[in-house]
Design an enzyme around this catalytic site. Structure first.
Site, PDB file in Angstrom:
ATOM      1  N   ASP A  17      -1.678   3.701  -4.707  1.00 18.62           N
ATOM      2  CA  ASP A  17      -2.648   2.832  -3.994  1.00 18.62           C
ATOM      3  C   ASP A  17      -1.961   1.309  -3.805  1.00 18.62           C
ATOM      4  O   ASP A  17      -1.814   0.953  -2.658  1.00 18.62           O
ATOM      5  CB  ASP A  17      -4.248   2.983  -4.212  1.00 18.62           C
ATOM      6  CG  ASP A  17      -5.028   2.268  -3.408  1.00 18.62           C
ATOM      7  OD1 ASP A  17      -4.572   2.715  -2.004  1.00 18.62           O
ATOM      8  OD2 ASP A  17      -5.709   1.343  -3.564  1.00 18.62           O
ATOM      9  N   LYS A  34      -0.236  11.138   1.472  1.00 17.25           N
ATOM     10  CA  LYS A  34       0.600  10.398   0.665  1.00 17.25           C
ATOM     11  C   LYS A  34       0.175  10.914  -0.829  1.00 17.25           C
ATOM     12  O   LYS A  34       1.063  11.380  -1.822  1.00 17.25           O
ATOM     13  CB  LYS A  34       0.409   8.830   0.498  1.00 17.25           C
ATOM     14  CG  LYS A  34       1.095   8.336   1.860  1.00 17.25           C
ATOM     15  CD  LYS A  34       0.957   6.636   1.865  1.00 17.25           C
ATOM     16  CE  LYS A  34      -0.716   6.328   1.616  1.00 17.25           C
ATOM     17  NZ  LYS A  34      -1.471   6.598   2.824  1.00 17.25           N
ATOM     18  N   ARG A  76      19.096  13.355  15.442  1.00 13.43           N
ATOM     19  CA  ARG A  76      19.447  14.692  14.781  1.00 13.43           C
ATOM     20  C   ARG A  76      20.329  14.515  13.732  1.00 13.43           C
ATOM     21  O   ARG A  76      20.123  15.437  12.755  1.00 13.43           O
ATOM     22  CB  ARG A  76      19.532  15.743  15.740  1.00 13.43           C
ATOM     23  CG  ARG A  76      18.283  15.979  16.909  1.00 13.43           C
ATOM     24  CD  ARG A  76      17.314  16.808  16.288  1.00 13.43           C
ATOM     25  NE  ARG A  76      17.904  18.166  15.828  1.00 13.43           N
ATOM     26  CZ  ARG A  76      17.693  19.363  16.790  1.00 13.43           C
ATOM     27  NH1 ARG A  76      17.340  19.086  17.833  1.00 13.43           N
ATOM     28  NH2 ARG A  76      18.111  20.303  16.021  1.00 13.43           N
ATOM     29  N   HIS A 103       0.838  -1.161  -0.074  1.00 13.56           N
ATOM     30  CA  HIS A 103      -0.008   0.047  -0.160  1.00 13.56           C
ATOM     31  C   HIS A 103       0.905   1.433   0.164  1.00 13.56           C
ATOM     32  O   HIS A 103       1.750   1.377   0.981  1.00 13.56           O
ATOM     33  CB  HIS A 103      -0.741   0.140   1.120  1.00 13.56           C
ATOM     34  CG  HIS A 103      -1.684   1.026   1.367  1.00 13.56           C
ATOM     35  ND1 HIS A 103      -2.672   1.713   0.415  1.00 13.56           N
ATOM     36  CD2 HIS A 103      -1.687   2.292   2.122  1.00 13.56           C
ATOM     37  CE1 HIS A 103      -3.205   2.577   0.646  1.00 13.56           C
ATOM     38  NE2 HIS A 103      -2.883   3.146   1.832  1.00 13.56           N
TER      39      HIS A 103
END
Length: 316
Positions: free
Chosen positions: A182, A164, A251, A143
């Site tokens: 999809d 998305k 970081r 997906h």
């Protein structure tokens, strides 16, 4: 996902390319081979006639038919019996050679598909082996939105509503290309290669909330759509419930890892979705960073090395 192919499907898919004619064993059209496990002892998908280690598709060229003709009647009958008993998917004769009557009769009696092609033996072998390997390769549907960004395949994943499709639309407007929305399908065509394609039903389409289904080819042109691409990177969108507080190491290096897809570990970069963040720019930067890392360039490692050298020089 289990995959298989029947003799009829293989014949129909290769008939025009190889100019195949079905001359015997038509009732065996439902014979089937399935994708097998990685076992070195399993039969080859296609190959020249081999009685001891039979192939799934046995190819009979000039030399193979000449060898059959050199056998006496008893040996010839026993050899044809062995060829038929292992129940190959099909037999294929090259160079438009005539089918021996006894071989054709045995194929009809046992419902073994027998084809003739004008192609040479090695051409049949190359085409059939490649096609069967691609068709029976391990595959999975994931997906997400699969795109080409800076010439590499990037799968954008995330929960429903994470943005998305909106991100994909922004990337399209910046000149990148859509492969599938999809439900892209990935096939392991080599030990280290996952080839991503779009199901026919979803070809050229992108669904965006509020806009519905968009035809990317019509909106952005033919160059905005890519038929297939190798998967090299996964960008995962996440929506943190609270403001993230990454450690000092995160970081420096970012939130990167990998995701296991079929037999491969695909590099993965996680991007938090928060108001004010330009996800298109971040996704482009993540892709560029991945490309640099594949070339052995790691900015975080360079900074850590510089920092360590500086501390060493300042230490009395």
């Amino acid at each position: 996902m289990n995959t298989s192919i029947t003799a009829r499907e293989l014949f129909d898919q290769q008939r025009d390319k190889l100019a195949l004619r079905w001359v015997a064993g038509q009732k065996g059209e439902h014979r089937e081979i399935q994708a097998g496990s990685n076992n070195a002892r399993r039969p080859s998908l296609a190959g020249y006639l081999n009685v001891i280690y039979p192939n799934k598709v046995q190819i009979l060229g000039t030399e193979e038919l000449a060898w059959l003709d050199s056998l006496d009647a008893r040996q010839r009958w026993e050899t044809i019996e062995k060829i038929i008993q292992v129940q190959p998917l099909a037999l294929a004769i090259s160079k438009n050679q005539s089918c021996p009557e006894d071989l054709g009769a045995a194929a009809d009696e046992s419902n073994t598909p027998l084809w003739i092609s004008p192609k040479r033996g090695h051409e049949l072998l190359n085409h059939l082996s490649y096609h069967l390997a691609r068709t029976l390769a391990p595959r999975v549907t994931l997906h997400g939105v699969f795109m080409e960004i800076y010439s590499i395949g990037v799968l954008i994943t995330g929960e429903a509503g994470s943005g998305k499709s909106e991100l994909a639309l922004e990337l399209l407007s910046r000149g990148h290309r859509l492969v599938a929305d999809d439900a892209p399908e990935f096939t392991q065509i080599a030990p280290d290669v996952l080839d991503g394609t779009c199901p026919e039903l979803l070809q050229d389409l992108l669904e965006v909330r509020g806009l519905g289904v968009l035809n990317v080819r019509d909106m952005f042109g033919d160059t905005a759509v890519k038929k297939n691409k190798y998967l090299r990177l996964i960008v995962h969108l996440t929506r943190p419930m609270t403001e993230p507080t990454p450690s000092g190491y995160e970081r420096l290096t970012g939130d990167s890892g990998s995701r296991h897809v079929l037999d491969l570990d695909v590099p993965l970069i996680t991007l938090p979705v928060m108001p004010g963040r330009n996800l298109a720019v971040l996704t482009e930067a993540a892709t560029r960073l991945h490309i640099l890392r594949t070339k052995g360039i790691d900015p975080a490692a360079m900074f850590i090395a510089r920092h360590s050298n500086l501390l060493e020089r300042r230490t009395p």
